[in-house]
Write a protein that holds these residues in place. Structure first.
Motif, PDB file in Angstrom:
ATOM      1  N   LEU A  38      13.696 -13.541 -28.593  1.00 27.69           N
ATOM      2  CA  LEU A  38      13.791 -13.564 -27.138  1.00 27.69           C
ATOM      3  C   LEU A  38      13.871 -12.163 -26.559  1.00 27.69           C
ATOM      4  O   LEU A  38      13.354 -11.900 -25.457  1.00 27.69           O
ATOM      5  CB  LEU A  38      14.999 -14.393 -26.705  1.00 27.69           C
ATOM      6  CG  LEU A  38      14.963 -15.882 -27.078  1.00 27.69           C
ATOM      7  CD1 LEU A  38      16.256 -16.570 -26.654  1.00 27.69           C
ATOM      8  CD2 LEU A  38      13.759 -16.585 -26.456  1.00 27.69           C
ATOM      9  N   VAL A  42      11.479 -10.663 -23.646  1.00 23.83           N
ATOM     10  CA  VAL A  42      12.060 -10.173 -22.391  1.00 23.83           C
ATOM     11  C   VAL A  42      11.607  -8.751 -22.076  1.00 23.83           C
ATOM     12  O   VAL A  42      11.245  -8.444 -20.931  1.00 23.83           O
ATOM     13  CB  VAL A  42      13.601 -10.244 -22.451  1.00 23.83           C
ATOM     14  CG1 VAL A  42      14.224  -9.426 -21.321  1.00 23.83           C
ATOM     15  CG2 VAL A  42      14.070 -11.688 -22.366  1.00 23.83           C
ATOM     16  N   MET A  84      18.272 -16.539 -23.238  1.00 26.54           N
ATOM     17  CA  MET A  84      17.226 -15.580 -22.893  1.00 26.54           C
ATOM     18  C   MET A  84      17.578 -14.802 -21.633  1.00 26.54           C
ATOM     19  O   MET A  84      17.405 -13.577 -21.564  1.00 26.54           O
ATOM     20  CB  MET A  84      15.901 -16.319 -22.708  1.00 26.54           C
ATOM     21  CG  MET A  84      14.690 -15.436 -22.477  1.00 26.54           C
ATOM     22  SD  MET A  84      13.207 -16.460 -22.340  1.00 26.54           S
ATOM     23  CE  MET A  84      11.936 -15.190 -22.419  1.00 26.54           C
ATOM     24  N   PRO A 228      13.090 -15.884 -16.849  1.00 28.05           N
ATOM     25  CA  PRO A 228      14.352 -15.142 -16.886  1.00 28.05           C
ATOM     26  C   PRO A 228      14.715 -14.657 -15.486  1.00 28.05           C
ATOM     27  O   PRO A 228      13.869 -14.131 -14.770  1.00 28.05           O
ATOM     28  CB  PRO A 228      14.041 -13.969 -17.828  1.00 28.05           C
ATOM     29  CG  PRO A 228      12.943 -14.491 -18.708  1.00 28.05           C
ATOM     30  CD  PRO A 228      12.120 -15.381 -17.822  1.00 28.05           C
TER      31      PRO A 228
END
Length: 231
Positions: A38, A42, A84, A228
């Motif tokens: 993750l 990101v 996340m 996110p």
């Protein structure tokens, strides 16, 4: 629970136990490999839709977990998204305070960090966008990626094996990863692509309350429509 709320210890354990349970396919990620996976998604060069990366969490991309119910399925996916988002928010507000989730192990009376599973997860996420990651490998910042490569790649050069055979040397590489991540994040700031392309639709656009088109069985806004949340 809002998606920007960090996992509690109890929720962390709940997700951990689910991933380790027999209801997940063989090879499902552990919490440390998931954290690395993750993290790369990101901070990497291009946003990746959940419908693409989620199957890799289960290990066998052709199988999904045997959820007990629709409610449990939504619960687990939401915990993953919050996991996340916690990563995303940390890099947004305090990247230098980010801590990779490394395991510990005992070796000759010492407690050492083990970053291999975390680095493997990061490397796996990179493999989803090999071409997009090329600029950093071709830049002066390429050395930042080397410890991730040494600990996470499936195959390294024979002459490099000695660098990962010694547990103390592996711990040193783990420390280097932690120190390098804010710089990797900074490299991609301003360069990150949305990953969204304009396409002609043969069917109506999926509504946020409609079942997600990826086949997860949950609402679009809780699956591929969830991104996110950065503050």
């Amino acid at each position: 629970m809002p998606l920007d709320q960090p996992l509690s210890d109890q929720e962390f354990d709940e997700l951990d136990q689910f991933l380790l349970s027999e209801r997940c396919p063989d090879g499902a990620m552990t919490m440390d490999s998931l954290h690395g996976f993750l993290t790369a998604i990101v901070i990497g060069p291009e946003a990746i839709p959940m419908s693409e990366w989620l199957p890799h969490v289960w290990g066998d991309t052709s199988k999904a977990p045997a959820f007990k119910s629709k409610k449990e399925q939504e619960r687990i996916l939401r915990l993953i998204l919050r996991y996340m988002n916690e990563i995303a928010i940390t890099f947004e507000v305090a990247p230098k305070e980010f801590e990779p989730l490394f395991c510990e192990h005992d070796w000759e009376g010492k407690t050492l960090l083990d970053g291999e599973a975390w680095a493997y997860g990061f490397w796996l996420a990179m493999s989803l966008r090999v071409d997009a990651w090329k600029p950093i490998w071709e830049s002066e910042q390429a050395p930042l990626m080397r410890p991730i490569y040494l600990l996470g790649a499936d195959d390294i050069e024979e002459e490099e094996l000695a660098l990962v055979d010694d547990p103390e040397q592996c711990q040193k590489l783990a420390f280097e990863i932690e120190a390098n991540l804010p710089l990797i994040h900074r490299f991609w700031q301003g360069k990150r692509k949305s990953g969204v392309e304009t396409v002609m639709r043969a069917a109506p656009k999926t509504g946020r309350n409609d079942p997600c088109s990826c086949g997860s069985g949950v609402k679009f806004k809780q699956c591929c429509g969830a991104e996110p949340q950065l503050h």
